[in-house]
Motif scaffolding. Sequence first.
Motif, short mmCIF file in Angstrom:
data_model
loop_
_atom_site.label_atom_id
_atom_site.label_comp_id
_atom_site.label_asym_id
_atom_site.label_seq_id
_atom_site.Cartn_x
_atom_site.Cartn_y
_atom_site.Cartn_z
N LEU A 33 0.86 -1.19 0.00
CA LEU A 33 0.00 0.00 0.00
C LEU A 33 0.90 1.24 0.00
N LEU A 34 0.66 2.15 -0.92
CA LEU A 34 1.45 3.39 -0.95
C LEU A 34 1.03 4.25 0.24
N ASN A 35 1.94 4.40 1.19
CA ASN A 35 1.62 5.09 2.43
C ASN A 35 1.87 6.59 2.34
N ARG A 36 2.97 6.97 1.66
CA ARG A 36 3.32 8.40 1.62
C ARG A 36 4.31 8.67 0.51
N ASN A 37 4.24 9.88 -0.05
CA ASN A 37 5.26 10.41 -0.96
C ASN A 37 5.98 11.54 -0.23
N GLN A 57 1.41 8.96 -8.83
CA GLN A 57 0.66 8.09 -7.92
C GLN A 57 0.61 8.75 -6.55
N ARG A 58 -0.59 8.88 -6.03
CA ARG A 58 -0.77 9.51 -4.72
C ARG A 58 -1.41 8.52 -3.77
N PRO A 59 -1.02 8.55 -2.48
CA PRO A 59 -1.64 7.64 -1.52
C PRO A 59 -3.12 7.97 -1.30
N ASN A 60 -3.81 7.04 -0.68
CA ASN A 60 -5.23 7.27 -0.36
C ASN A 60 -5.39 8.50 0.52
N ARG A 61 -6.50 9.21 0.31
CA ARG A 61 -6.76 10.42 1.09
C ARG A 61 -6.90 10.09 2.58
N GLY A 65 -5.53 14.28 8.22
CA GLY A 65 -4.14 13.85 8.07
C GLY A 65 -3.82 12.52 8.72
N ILE A 66 -4.83 11.82 9.24
CA ILE A 66 -4.57 10.58 9.98
C ILE A 66 -5.36 9.39 9.42
N TYR A 67 -6.69 9.53 9.42
CA TYR A 67 -7.56 8.39 9.15
C TYR A 67 -7.93 8.28 7.67
N ARG A 68 -7.69 7.10 7.09
CA ARG A 68 -8.04 6.87 5.69
C ARG A 68 -9.51 6.45 5.60
N PHE A 69 -10.36 7.42 5.76
CA PHE A 69 -11.80 7.17 5.80
C PHE A 69 -12.30 6.50 4.52
N HIS A 70 -11.96 7.07 3.36
CA HIS A 70 -12.48 6.58 2.08
C HIS A 70 -11.99 5.16 1.77
N LEU A 71 -10.72 4.89 2.10
CA LEU A 71 -10.17 3.55 1.89
C LEU A 71 -10.87 2.55 2.80
N ASN A 72 -11.07 2.91 4.08
CA ASN A 72 -11.73 2.00 5.01
C ASN A 72 -13.18 1.73 4.62
N MET A 73 -13.86 2.76 4.11
CA MET A 73 -15.23 2.55 3.65
C MET A 73 -15.25 1.56 2.48
N TYR A 74 -14.29 1.69 1.60
CA TYR A 74 -14.20 0.78 0.44
C TYR A 74 -13.97 -0.66 0.91
N GLU A 95 -12.79 4.39 -1.72
CA GLU A 95 -11.63 4.65 -2.57
C GLU A 95 -10.77 3.39 -2.53
N PRO A 96 -10.55 2.75 -3.68
CA PRO A 96 -9.76 1.51 -3.67
C PRO A 96 -8.34 1.76 -3.18
N PRO A 97 -7.68 0.76 -2.61
CA PRO A 97 -6.32 0.95 -2.11
C PRO A 97 -5.36 1.30 -3.24
N VAL A 98 -4.47 2.24 -2.97
CA VAL A 98 -3.45 2.63 -3.95
C VAL A 98 -2.24 1.74 -3.74
#
Length: 198
Positions: A33-37, A57-61, A65-74, A95-98
Motif C-alpha cells: 500500500l502506498l503510504n506516503r510520498n 501516484q498519490r496515496p489514499n486520502r 491527516g490521519i484516518y483513511r476514511f475513504h479507503l476503510n469505507m471501500y 476509494e480503492p487501495p493505492v
Amino acid sequence: MRISVYNLFFLLTLLMMFSACAPGRHIPDDQHLLNRNSIQIKDAEIGRNELRAFLRQRPNRRMFGIYRFHLNMYLLADRGRETGLKRWVKNAMGEPPVIYDPVLTENTRRQFELYMHNKGYFNANVEQKVHFRGNRAVVTYRIEGNTPYIIRNLSFDITDPHVKGFVLADTANTLVHRGDKYDADILQKERNRIARHL
C-alpha cells in the motif's frame, strides 16, 4: 435508495467505531500500500507544491491527516455478500487501495527531472528511494538542483528587416532579460507575447 443525513451520519459513525480495519491486512503479500510520498529539495529555488502536480501516484486520502476514511469505507463495503447499501458505500464514498507501482514512481522521477530542466537546472540530480515496512511503501524523491543556468546574452535573429524593426521597437516589454535564470515557461510566454504583438 433514500438515506437521511442523520441516518447516514449514524451509519458512518458505527462503521468507523466497529471497524478494526487495518488497510494493510487486505493487501496481498507481494504488493504494498502506498503510504506516503516525500519530496526533498536541495540547492534549488523550487517549491514542493510545484512538483506535487507531477506525482503519477498519490496515496489514499486521509481525514485530518490521519484516518483513511475513504479507503476503510471501500474495504468494509468490499467484505462479504454484496448488497445495494454496500455497493453505494463502495462507489459513492469508497476509494480503492493505492498499490505501489514502480513504473509510476519512475515516471514521476522523470517528470521531476524534466521540470527541473525546464526551470534551468540542467545538471539536476533526481533520485527516488522506496522504503518498505510490512506491506506499506514510502517513496522519497531526492532532488538536488545544483547551479542553474543563467541567460548571459539575448539577441534576435530575424531576417526580415521590417519585422525585426517592429520587434526591436518593443524590447522594453520583453519578459526575458540578461541575468535571469533560464525558464522554458518564460520563453514560451515571450514567444506568445511577440506573436500577439505582431
